[in-house]
Design a protein around this motif. Structure first.
Motif, mmCIF file in Angstrom:
data_model
loop_
_atom_site.group_PDB
_atom_site.id
_atom_site.type_symbol
_atom_site.label_atom_id
_atom_site.label_comp_id
_atom_site.label_asym_id
_atom_site.label_seq_id
_atom_site.Cartn_x
_atom_site.Cartn_y
_atom_site.Cartn_z
ATOM 1 N N ASP A 71 0.837 -1.199 0.000
ATOM 2 C CA ASP A 71 0.000 0.000 0.000
ATOM 3 C C ASP A 71 0.875 1.254 0.000
ATOM 4 O O ASP A 71 1.523 1.573 0.996
ATOM 5 C CB ASP A 71 -0.912 -0.019 1.231
ATOM 6 N N SER A 84 -0.410 4.295 -0.758
ATOM 7 C CA SER A 84 -1.350 5.419 -0.803
ATOM 8 C C SER A 84 -1.087 6.454 0.284
ATOM 9 O O SER A 84 -1.599 7.581 0.217
ATOM 10 C CB SER A 84 -2.785 4.910 -0.678
ATOM 11 N N GLU A 115 1.482 8.932 2.779
ATOM 12 C CA GLU A 115 2.610 9.807 2.488
ATOM 13 C C GLU A 115 3.910 9.344 3.137
ATOM 14 O O GLU A 115 4.978 9.861 2.815
ATOM 15 C CB GLU A 115 2.294 11.237 2.943
ATOM 16 N N HIS A 145 4.209 -4.870 -12.442
ATOM 17 C CA HIS A 145 3.214 -4.514 -11.435
ATOM 18 C C HIS A 145 3.788 -3.559 -10.403
ATOM 19 O O HIS A 145 3.099 -2.669 -9.898
ATOM 20 C CB HIS A 145 2.658 -5.772 -10.758
ATOM 21 N N ALA A 187 4.063 -0.038 -12.007
ATOM 22 C CA ALA A 187 2.745 0.601 -12.074
ATOM 23 C C ALA A 187 2.343 1.156 -10.714
ATOM 24 O O ALA A 187 1.802 2.270 -10.609
ATOM 25 C CB ALA A 187 1.710 -0.408 -12.578
ATOM 26 N N ALA A 188 2.600 0.383 -9.651
ATOM 27 C CA ALA A 188 2.250 0.849 -8.306
ATOM 28 C C ALA A 188 3.082 2.068 -7.915
ATOM 29 O O ALA A 188 2.573 3.003 -7.281
ATOM 30 C CB ALA A 188 2.459 -0.280 -7.300
ATOM 31 N N ARG A 207 4.284 4.313 -9.892
ATOM 32 C CA ARG A 207 3.818 5.492 -10.649
ATOM 33 C C ARG A 207 2.613 6.136 -9.956
ATOM 34 O O ARG A 207 2.395 7.343 -10.091
ATOM 35 C CB ARG A 207 3.460 5.096 -12.078
ATOM 36 N N GLU A 208 1.838 5.346 -9.230
ATOM 37 C CA GLU A 208 0.662 5.867 -8.526
ATOM 38 C C GLU A 208 0.966 6.192 -7.059
ATOM 39 O O GLU A 208 0.089 6.631 -6.327
ATOM 40 C CB GLU A 208 -0.474 4.829 -8.584
ATOM 41 N N SER A 209 2.208 5.981 -6.634
ATOM 42 C CA SER A 209 2.572 6.154 -5.223
ATOM 43 C C SER A 209 2.395 7.597 -4.761
ATOM 44 O O SER A 209 2.682 8.550 -5.484
ATOM 45 C CB SER A 209 4.024 5.735 -5.015
ATOM 46 N N ARG A 210 1.947 7.724 -3.492
ATOM 47 C CA ARG A 210 1.830 9.035 -2.857
ATOM 48 C C ARG A 210 2.879 9.216 -1.750
ATOM 49 O O ARG A 210 2.828 10.175 -0.992
ATOM 50 C CB ARG A 210 0.423 9.198 -2.276
#
Length: 561
Positions: free
Chosen positions: A246, A248, A250, A283, A286-287, A289-292
């Protein structure tokens, strides 16, 4: 123009034997070799012949005039290993001491046959040592369809030079007398006793695959995992492709500050476009690239002087990532630096002392994700109910508590070997009890059973450390064979392949592995070293495209059997 060993050094030791003036230390025969963070070239003794460059399996050696800016600190680091000599050259020898290969005394009943379980560095170095002799057959068994263990699944994708050691392993795999039995699990498809029926000896080089677990409240709930599992996920290991990572939140917290912790922190804060040029699993990319994630905190129980990461890895981290300290941790570094006498530890502390402070970084704004090193924190519990919202620490040696919010908490506190069916196991040390690689129990040596690598000595050293470790085991194995202590196999050489295929019809040989390898490289499209298969079924489909060997090769193989 002296040559320099850089951070990608794997401590293989081949450069030591190639050097004509013995200027690379510690050498495998010296006490410090097993615990050395890397090898070092003496700039005063180096004659710039370049022999070490071609001998290095990972491309870690270069002339000092050809280093990148990030590698320049290694000029001083190599020189610092050697004491000042007041301008005098050190005594040199023509050759470093070379450990002689074991001499196998041939028998009339056929070749010495050894099964090696595992296909990582310890396994491949053991195979290489055995195959220096004529009339030896080595069969390597691996549960995955792909070989080379942690070199494939445990080395960070942004360290491609370290993975170059696979070219050496490929050369070993092409040696006459060597065979792969991939996608075949010993203990499930085959038993230890069955392997002994087909071989004089079975040598286990299975590593230490389990993580040491952090026993605090909340570990195991969603949002917690281990750094080792995340590295496997990043590398596309088929058993970890579905790992819930995860990103998502910070902040990520990693408990433990060894090299693996640094690897994970570096990957989580790297530019995905840069990682897209590596062999990172699709995979994972891709994760990311979406990381916060904006900050990774690497927390350690002890102080800066006891940092578990190596100096080369710290240099690499600080040259490519934003690394900071809190003011209190910076003060701890200065305190330790004032009393530390060990030169290598002082080098670490001097680098840490130059890091920026986190408060100052916050004032100037964070332009990209950063890494924060934190010290003196003992973990007590994971925060949150159903999921993870952070972790609570006590300040080591006190009752004062500190909470750090995080959406993901990883542990990186070491590895454990796991029991091997049919062999004794030391639960405390998490290794197979052995004497120089000979498996022993309360009754003495266990006939025909040997170990090498981490399952033998525990999780210490680097890729190349396994070379001398495997050599010791092989020497003892050959001594036992020559002294008549190893019983001849019950079955003929030619029966093994049929027996294995009767138990595991989808076994993958070297040709099958090369088909997988070629397919992955092709999938990379020239933009990446390879695009890995992450599912066993896809690997097996690729292996099935391997061409049948020519008739003359099959005939020669039959004659060798």
């Amino acid at each position: 123009m002296p040559h320099v060993i850089t951070q990608s050094c794997c401590s293989d030791g081949s450069c030591v034997y190639a050097c004509p003036v013995n200027c690379i230390h510690p050498s495998p025969d010296e006490p410090g070799f097993a615990t050395a963070e890397m090898l070092y070239i003496d700039p005063a003794a180096c004659v710039d012949c370049g022999a070490c460059v071609s001998a290095c399996p990972v491309g870690a050696i270069a002339a000092d005039t050809r280093l990148t800016e990030e590698q320049l600190p290694f000029v001083e680091l190599n020189a610092a290993f050697y004491p000042a000599r007041e301008g005098k050259l050190p005594p040199t020898s023509k050759l470093a001491p070379v450990i002689e290969a074991p001499v196998v005394h041939t028998r009339s009943g056929g070749p010495l046959r050894v099964a090696i379980v595992g296909s990582g560095p310890a396994a491949m170095y053991a195979a290489d040592e055995l195959l220096t002799q004529q009339g030896v057959r080595v069969n390597v068994f691996e549960k995955l369809p792909t070989p080379y263990g942690l070199v494939r699944a445990g080395v960070a994708p942004d360290h491609p030079s370290t993975k170059r050691v696979t070219w050496l392993f490929e050369r070993i795999a092409r040696t006459p007398g060597f065979s792969f039995f991939l996608n075949c699990e010993v203990g499930s498809d085959l038993t230890h006793d069955e392997l002994l029926e087909h071989h004089h000896a079975v040598l286990y080089a299975v590593g230490a695959p389990d993580d040491r677990r952090l026993e605090i409240d909340g570990m195991g709930r969603p949002g917690t995992s281990t750094a080792t599992e995340v590295v496997a996920w990043i590398n596309g290991h088929p058993e970890f492709t579905e790992l819930p990572v995860d990103l998502s939140g910070e902040r990520v917290v990693i408990v433990g500050n060894g090299n693996v912790a640094l690897d994970v922190a570096r990957i989580l804060t790297s530019d995905p476009d840069t990682l897209a040029r590596t062999d990172i699993a699709g995979h994972a990319l891709a994760a990311l690239r979406e990381s916060r994630v904006q900050e990774v905190v690497i927390a350690a129980r002890r102080g800066p002087a006891a940092s578990a990461f190596t100096l080369p890895e710290l240099i690499g981290l600080t040259s490519t990532c934003d690394v900071v300290l809190d003011t209190a941790d910076h003060d701890l570094v200065i305190r330790d630096l004032a009393t530390e006498t060990d030169p290598l530890t002082r080098n670490k502390l001097e680098i840490l002392a130059k890091l920026g402070e986190s408060a100052a970084a916050r004032e100037t704004g964070i332009s990209r994700p950063r890494i924060r090193l934190a010290y003196g924190l003992t973990p007590t519990r994971i925060l949150g109910n159903a999921g993870t919202t952070g972790i609570e620490f006590t300040l080591t040696g006190s009752d004062e508590t500190v909470e750090i919010s995080a959406g993901l908490v990883l542990t990186s506190i070491g590895y454990r070997g796991k029991p091997i069916r049919g062999l004794p196991f030391d639960e405390v040390a998490a290794v197979v009890p052995n004497d120089g690689g000979r498996v022993v129990d309360q009754g003495g040596a266990v006939r025909g059973s040997y170990v090498a690598g981490w399952i033998k000595r525990g999780p210490t050293g680097f890729i190349g450390t396994n070379k001398s470790c495997a050599a010791q085991t092989v020497h003892n194995l050959v001594d036992d064979y020559n002294n008549g202590l190893l019983a001849d196999p019950v079955h003929k050489v030619s029966s093994l392949d049929r027996f294995v295929r009767s138990r595991q019809p989808k076994v993958v040989d070297h040709a099958g592995w090369k088909a997988i390898d070629d397919a992955e490289i092709s999938r990379g499209g020239g933009h990446r070293p390879r695009d890995k298969f992450t599912a066993v079924a896809d690997m097996l489909d690729a292996a099935a495209t391997a061409p049948e060997p020519p008739a003359y090769q099959r005939l020669l193989a039959g004659l060798r059997r």
